[in-house]
Structures are given as structure tokens and as C-alpha cells.
Design a protein around this motif. Structure first.
Motif, PDB file in Angstrom:
ATOM      1  N   SER A  78       0.849  -1.261   0.113  1.00 27.25           N
ATOM      2  CA  SER A  78       0.035  -0.103  -0.082  1.00 27.25           C
ATOM      3  C   SER A  78       0.963   1.239  -0.112  1.00 27.25           C
ATOM      4  O   SER A  78       2.206   1.243   0.364  1.00 27.25           O
ATOM      5  N   GLY A  79       0.135   2.358  -0.333  1.00 24.73           N
ATOM      6  CA  GLY A  79       0.989   3.653  -0.185  1.00 24.73           C
ATOM      7  C   GLY A  79       1.707   4.073  -1.722  1.00 24.73           C
ATOM      8  O   GLY A  79       1.416   3.371  -2.461  1.00 24.73           O
ATOM      9  N   ALA A  80       2.464   4.925  -1.354  1.00 24.64           N
ATOM     10  CA  ALA A  80       2.984   5.527  -2.533  1.00 24.64           C
ATOM     11  C   ALA A  80       3.894   4.355  -3.407  1.00 24.64           C
ATOM     12  O   ALA A  80       3.917   4.589  -4.490  1.00 24.64           O
ATOM     13  N   ASN A  81       4.612   3.421  -2.591  1.00 22.56           N
ATOM     14  CA  ASN A  81       5.267   2.556  -3.429  1.00 22.56           C
ATOM     15  C   ASN A  81       4.692   1.658  -4.430  1.00 22.56           C
ATOM     16  O   ASN A  81       5.201   1.047  -5.126  1.00 22.56           O
ATOM     17  N   ALA A  82       3.214   1.774  -4.285  1.00 20.27           N
ATOM     18  CA  ALA A  82       2.589   0.830  -5.142  1.00 20.27           C
ATOM     19  C   ALA A  82       2.689   1.389  -6.538  1.00 20.27           C
ATOM     20  O   ALA A  82       2.810   0.972  -7.771  1.00 20.27           O
ATOM     21  N   SER A  83       2.890   2.680  -6.472  1.00 24.77           N
ATOM     22  CA  SER A  83       3.188   3.179  -7.880  1.00 24.77           C
ATOM     23  C   SER A  83       4.534   2.913  -8.720  1.00 24.77           C
ATOM     24  O   SER A  83       4.773   3.017  -9.795  1.00 24.77           O
ATOM     25  N   LYS A  84       5.379   2.152  -7.601  1.00 25.69           N
ATOM     26  CA  LYS A  84       6.773   1.811  -8.255  1.00 25.69           C
ATOM     27  C   LYS A  84       6.486   0.245  -8.795  1.00 25.69           C
ATOM     28  O   LYS A  84       7.430  -0.260  -9.306  1.00 25.69           O
ATOM     29  N   SER A  85       5.281  -0.151  -8.758  1.00 30.03           N
ATOM     30  CA  SER A  85       5.231  -1.688  -9.415  1.00 30.03           C
ATOM     31  C   SER A  85       5.839  -1.860 -10.521  1.00 30.03           C
ATOM     32  O   SER A  85       5.744  -1.071 -11.492  1.00 30.03           O
ATOM     33  N   ILE A  86       6.336  -3.266 -10.657  1.00 26.50           N
ATOM     34  CA  ILE A  86       6.786  -3.647 -11.852  1.00 26.50           C
ATOM     35  C   ILE A  86       5.853  -4.904 -12.277  1.00 26.50           C
ATOM     36  O   ILE A  86       5.546  -5.891 -11.427  1.00 26.50           O
ATOM     37  N   ARG A 107       1.676   1.203 -18.791  1.00 28.62           N
ATOM     38  CA  ARG A 107       2.845   2.156 -18.984  1.00 28.62           C
ATOM     39  C   ARG A 107       2.643   3.476 -19.058  1.00 28.62           C
ATOM     40  O   ARG A 107       3.370   4.500 -18.556  1.00 28.62           O
ATOM     41  N   GLU A 108       1.205   3.635 -19.948  1.00 26.08           N
ATOM     42  CA  GLU A 108       0.839   5.052 -19.767  1.00 26.08           C
ATOM     43  C   GLU A 108       0.496   5.692 -18.232  1.00 26.08           C
ATOM     44  O   GLU A 108       0.811   6.902 -17.975  1.00 26.08           O
ATOM     45  N   LYS A 109       0.586   4.805 -17.238  1.00 26.34           N
ATOM     46  CA  LYS A 109       0.485   5.203 -15.815  1.00 26.34           C
ATOM     47  C   LYS A 109       1.585   5.186 -15.291  1.00 26.34           C
ATOM     48  O   LYS A 109       1.785   5.366 -13.909  1.00 26.34           O
ATOM     49  N   GLY A 110       2.699   5.025 -15.905  1.00 29.98           N
ATOM     50  CA  GLY A 110       3.933   5.240 -15.290  1.00 29.98           C
ATOM     51  C   GLY A 110       4.611   3.736 -14.596  1.00 29.98           C
ATOM     52  O   GLY A 110       5.803   3.726 -13.988  1.00 29.98           O
ATOM     53  N   PHE A 111       3.768   2.765 -15.018  1.00 28.29           N
ATOM     54  CA  PHE A 111       4.445   1.524 -14.208  1.00 28.29           C
ATOM     55  C   PHE A 111       5.554   0.863 -15.326  1.00 28.29           C
ATOM     56  O   PHE A 111       5.389   0.953 -16.575  1.00 28.29           O
ATOM     57  N   VAL A 112       6.286  -0.178 -14.814  1.00 30.93           N
ATOM     58  CA  VAL A 112       7.356  -0.749 -15.827  1.00 30.93           C
ATOM     59  C   VAL A 112       6.671  -2.297 -16.206  1.00 30.93           C
ATOM     60  O   VAL A 112       6.203  -2.781 -15.102  1.00 30.93           O
ATOM     61  N   CYS A 113       6.756  -2.522 -17.380  1.00 25.74           N
ATOM     62  CA  CYS A 113       6.216  -3.921 -17.735  1.00 25.74           C
ATOM     63  C   CYS A 113       7.099  -4.700 -18.339  1.00 25.74           C
ATOM     64  O   CYS A 113       8.017  -4.185 -19.136  1.00 25.74           O
ATOM     65  N   ILE A 114       7.586  -5.884 -17.793  1.00 29.72           N
ATOM     66  CA  ILE A 114       8.439  -6.811 -18.428  1.00 29.72           C
ATOM     67  C   ILE A 114       7.953  -7.904 -19.103  1.00 29.72           C
ATOM     68  O   ILE A 114       6.798  -8.417 -18.559  1.00 29.72           O
ATOM     69  N   ALA A 115       7.957  -8.462 -20.193  1.00 29.49           N
ATOM     70  CA  ALA A 115       7.493  -9.676 -20.911  1.00 29.49           C
ATOM     71  C   ALA A 115       8.442 -10.526 -21.055  1.00 29.49           C
ATOM     72  O   ALA A 115       9.623 -10.405 -21.467  1.00 29.49           O
TER      73      ALA A 115
END
Ligand code: SF4
Length: 554
Positions: A78-86, A107-115
Motif C-alpha cells: 500500500s501507499g506511495a510505493n504501489a506506484s513503483k510496481s513492476i 505504462r501510460e500510468k508510469g508502471f514498468v512492464c517486462i515480458a
């Protein structure tokens, strides 16, 4: 405060075969990576097309997945770190489109996506909707990449070719608690990675010709977990289980001692089956699936598949003699295969008494040797997943459609209809090859064969369809007198198979004495009809020490 790493995929169905093992392996590797300790919380989130609220529309599905993943990240940290989710996506041919669109939203919302996953491994530079693509087994590269992203150590390449991990040190997602086989009513069980063969249409075609085995300690520990959780069925992931016979026997003995009641599915090479191995298979509840793919020599050469017909048939005859259940696989649309040779493949396969015959359309998968040679081989195929062949130099579009219909009829009448015991006898008396029989059945039962869910129908319903079709067919051919025998064998073996399946007794009324119907005499329908008198018998099926049996009732 830790960041969330969510490993995810989209499943076709919620079953042990569809269990999200790839995503779970990555979650396990990330969770155990020393440099990430305390920095992350890992979670596995699998979506399923069968989920009640999963949208049917592809765009809506991608949006749904993106929103649910953001929600999951919020729950995990929870909290601010959720925005750093990968988010780590495990992509297959059939789900990559939806997952890539979901990644774009994230990605448009700033998350990092790996495939990663098989489809990304095949052509990692192709999918631009992710921040990073990882080709190959991801256990080494993905944790390192996440560590680089979170620690901002160094800029990582967008396309990463991952080295193969040492299987003796990577963690088991089952033992880690990342994935619970109880939730899927079974497990996918990795015993090895790699394959000693290089079939041109397979992802292994361009890999090294090596097989890497998981260590015995891990295998034993996973077996103990399956025993503790009373896992009902296990699909063994080892494309050629019996290539190393000594190890195959050792494992079968271990399985028999630790999980004697669990049902196992293996993939095996028929040419390498011998009596000792077959007997070991009989000591556990199991079934083998064996790749035949084609019987056409030229085709098999073109796809780099060794095939020794004599040894193949010998291996299968041992399995039949020892009572080991096995199924066969065939492919249509292979190079060098015309419609007639494909039909020969069906006829040969059925003559070996497989419990089931699975017939697939060839996919020309990017990243395979066949993909590189497709043009020179004259393969015309879909340029998007699932990359099915349209036609080839040898087989026209119309014939591909006919092959598909044969596959559908075989799936309904033979596989779902549990016809293995009597189907060859039936073809003999009708003087009709199996492939021709399936054609005739298809023409009269198009709607049933084309209904994707029809094979899940109650077997009794399928049996009624079989009997009504056969009655008509014998009538049309002026062979009515044989129908009473045919009716008996279909009804008798149908009831026995249902009793094995459900454990429930059934009452069946037969035209002949059931002792004779159950005997080898009934395998020759002509002889049986001409020599065994009609005599109504009423029987009750029941389970007797793990096997189905029957008794006469009044
Ligand atoms: S199809 Fe099966 S046997 Fe052939 S290379 Fe692939 S995994 Fe190996």
C-alpha cells in the motif's frame, strides 16, 4: 517500503495443464534474489478466460487486466510505493495481444512492464508494448533486471537474451508457496528442460541439443508436497520422459512410493519403450502421450523428426500388452504431406489402438527452424498468432479444411466417445478405413463435431449419438444383422468406462451373454454375430479392487 513485483499471465482455463507455471517460476526467482530482499513484495496474479467477470471483448479484457493488476499492486504494497510496481507478463501465442495491450495501459500510468514466455522468446524485438522483453528462461535475467530498475544501477537493454539457469540452484515455486497445486486441482511438474531432438516446428529446434535435469532432492521434495496436498493429477513436463531409462524407472518407483493415488500424464518416445519400463508405468495410475505427427517419410525428414516405424509399433505393442494407456498426436499441414498421406497417418495411428488421437493444425511459430524455412518449403500460414498453416505446396486450402473436419470427428467419435476398444473391429466389419469413417460421421453430425464443447458432454449422450449413427450406417449398407453385436460392444464398454470414471454402478441390457461380449470373441464382429446366439442379459457394472467389473442381475 517495498515495491510490488506482480508476475502475471492469462490462462485459457483453470486446470492443472493451464497452471501459470512460467509466471510462478519468475516470481520464485525474484522472491529469492538476494539483492532484492527487503526491496520488494512478490505476488502471482493469473487471469483466466473462464473467470465469471472476465470480459469477452479484447480491449475490455486488456483494460480489466490492467485495472486488476493496479489493484493487486495496491494490496501487495500500500501507499506511495504501489506506484513503483513492476509487472512481469508471461506471454503465449494466444494471449500476447491482450497482455501487450494491458501493458500499454499500465505504462501510460508510469508502471514498468517486462515480458517473457515462449512467444517473446520467439521474437523478442517484435513486441514494442512492453518496457523490456526477455527471451529464454527468465530466472537469471528478470531478477537482475528488476534489481537494476529499482536500484538504478545501470541502464538495461530493452531486449534481453537470458542465459539458461543452473537447474540445481533455482527455486521451486511449489516449495516456495508461490503456487498452490490444490487451487488448480493438479500440478504441472517440471522434471527437465530442453530436448535431445530438434523437430523443426518446435521451439527446441534451434536450442542446444541438451537436456538439463532438475536435481533429485527437489523432485523428492515436490513429490512429498504433492502427497501432503493430495494432488489428484500431475502433468509431467519433460518432452521425452523415457530418453534416460534409468532415471525414468527410478522416478516411477519414487512416484509409486510417495503418491500412489495421483494420476500422472507423461510425454514419451514410443521407440524407447521396453518391457521393463512399460511394467513400471503399470505400477502407477498414468497415461502416456506420444508424438507420431506423420507417417510420411519425406515429411518427417523435412521436419527433422527421426521415426523408426518398426520400433515405434513394437513400443506401442508392448504398452498394449502390458495395459498402459497411451494417446497419439498427429499434425496436418506439415511440409511434404498431402491429404492422402495425412489420412494414412490417421489410419496407421488408429491401428495402434491409442486411447485418444489428438490431431492438430501445424503452427509455423516464429523462432523455430520451420519459420526460417517456411517460404522455401512452400508453407503459407497466418502471420499472427496462432500462425496456423493455410495451405502448402502439397495440401490445398480445401484439403486443410477437410483435415480439420477429420480432426473434429475423431475428437468426438473416437476420443470423447471412448471408442478405443472396439473401433478397429468396427472398421474391419464395415471394410472402411478409420479416416473414411470419420469423414462419413462428420457429414452426418456436423453440428456436434463443430461444437467446441461437445466433447465435454456426458458420455452417455455421446454413446446415444454413436449408436444411432451406427444403426443407420449398418442399415444403409444392408448389414443390419451385425448391429446387435455392435450395439452390445458399444454399450458394454461404454458402461465399463463410465464406471471407471465415476465409480458408479450401471445397469445395462445386452442382446448377447455379457461373458461373450466381454471376451476376445467380440473383437471379430462377423464371427461373433454368426456364431454367438442372441440371448438377452442384464448386467450391473461395479468397481472391484480398483478395476471395473460386472455381474449378472435379474
Ligand atoms: S517436438 Fe518434442 S521431441 Fe521434438 S524437439 Fe520439440 S520437445 Fe523435442
Amino acid at each position: 517500503m517495498a515495491a510490488a513485483v506482480i508476475c502475471t499471465t492469462l490462462l485459457i482455463e483453470k486446470s492443472p495443464q493451464a497452471l501459470p507455471l512460467g509466471a510462478a517460476c519468475i516470481a520464485s526467482a525474484v522472491k529469492n534474489y538476494p539483492e532484492l530482499k527487503g526491496l520488494i513484495e512478490v505476488s502471482l496474479k493469473a487471469f483466466c478466460l473462464e473467470d465469471k467477470d472476465f470480459p469477452k471483448d479484447k480491449n475490455a479484457a486488456s483494460l480489466y487486466i490492467a485495472n486488476k493488476l493496479i489493484e493487486e499492486a495496491g494490496n501487495v504494497c500500500s501507499g506511495a510505493n504501489a506506484s513503483k510496481s513492476i509487472f512481469c507478463f508471461s506471454c503465449f501465442v494466444w494471449n500476447v495481444g491482450i497482455l501487450e495491450a494491458a501493458a500499454k495501459i499500465l505504462r501510460e500510468k508510469g508502471f514498468v512492464c517486462i515480458a517473457g514466455g515462449p512467444e517473446i522468446t520467439a521474437h523478442p524485438s517484435f513486441y514494442k508494448g512492453f518496457d523490456y522483453t526477455v527471451s529464454g528462461e527468465g530466472e537469471v535475467s528478470v531478477p537482475l533486471l528488476i534489481s537494476n530498475i529499482l536500484n538504478r544501477y545501470e541502464k538495461s537493454d530493452k531486449v534481453i537474451i537470458s542465459p539458461s539457469p543452473d537447474l540445481s540452484v533455482i527455486h521451486s515455486p511449489y516449495l516456495d508457496g508461490i503456487i498452490d497445486p490444490s487451487e488448480y486441482e493438479g500440478a504441472l511438474w517440471e522434471l527437465a528442460r530442453g530436448c535431445p531432438y530438434k523437430c523443426a516446428y518446435c521451439y527446441e529446434s534451434k536450442g542446444q541439443k541438451t537436456v538439463r535435469m532438475f536435481p533429485m532432492e527437489r523432485i523428492k521434495a515436490e513429490l512429498e508436497l504433492f502427497a501432503k496436498k493430495k494432488v489428484p493429477q500431475v502433468f509431467v513436463l519433460d518432452p521425452t520422459y523415457n530418453v534416460n531409462k534409468k532415471r525414468a524407472v527410478e522416478l516411477l518407483r519414487l512416484i509409486a512410493s510417495k503418491t500412489p493415488d495421483t494420476f500422472y500424464y507423461f510425454e514419451a518416445r514410443a521407440e524407447l519403450i521396453d518391457r521393463e519400463l512399460a511394467r513400471e508405468f503399470t505400477r502407477i495410475p498414468c497415461a502416456l502421450q506420444i508424438g507420431l505427427q506423420s507417417t510420411n517419410e519425406e515429411t518427417l525428414k523435412l521436419v527433422n523428426r527421426p521415426f523408426d516405424k518398426k520400433k515405434f509399433t513394437h513400443g506401442l505393442s508392448i504398452l498394449n500388452e502390458e495395459g498402459v494407456t497411451f494417446g497419439l498426436d498427429l499434425i496436418y499441414g506439415l511440409p511434404g504431406e498431402n491429404f492422402s498421406s495425412f489420412r494414412n497417418g490417421i489410419d496407421f495411428a488408429i491401428s495402434q489402438y491409442p486411447n485418444n488421437l489428438e490431431i492438430f493444425c501445424l503452427s509455423v511459430l516464429p523462432g523455430t527452424d520451420l519459420f526460417d524455412r517456411a517460404d522455401s518449403l512452400g508453407l503459407v500460414y497466418e502471420k499472427e498468432p496462432p500462425y496456423h498453416v493455410h495451405h502448402t505446396k502439397q495440401i490445398s486450402k480445401e484439403e486443410m479444411e477437410k483435415a480439420r473436419k477429420l480432426a473434429a470427428a475423431c475428437s468426438y467419435f473416437y476420443n470423447a466417445g471412448r471408442a478405443v476398444t472396439w473401433f478397429n473391429s468396427l472398421c474391419n466389419i464395415l471394410k472402411t478405413k478409420p479416416s473414411r469413417f470419420f469423414e462419413i460421421f462428420y457429414e452426418k453430425n456436423i453440428a456436434l463435431c463443430e461444437n467446441k464443447n461437445c466433447c465435454n458432454e456426458n458420455h452417455l449422450e455421446i454413446e446415444k449419438v454413436q449408436l444411432s449413427f451406427l444403426k443407420q450406417l449398418f442399415y444403409e449398407r444392408g448389414m443390419n444383422k451385425y448391429y446387435s453385436t455392435v450395439e452390445d460392444i458399444v454399450k458394454f464398454y461404454g458402461a465399463i468406462s463410465r464406471t471407471v470414471d465415476t465409480g458408479k454402478s450401471e445397469i445395462v441390457i445386452l442382446n448377447h451373454n455379457a461373458e461373450y461380449v466381454a471376451s476376445n470373441y467380440a473383437s471379430d464382429i462377423r464371427w461373433f454375430t454368426e456364431n454367438v446366439k442372441c440371448q438377452k442379459s442384464k448386467i450391473q457394472t461395479f468397481m472391484n479392487h480398483g478395476e471395473a467389473d460386472f455381474r449378472f442381475v435379474k
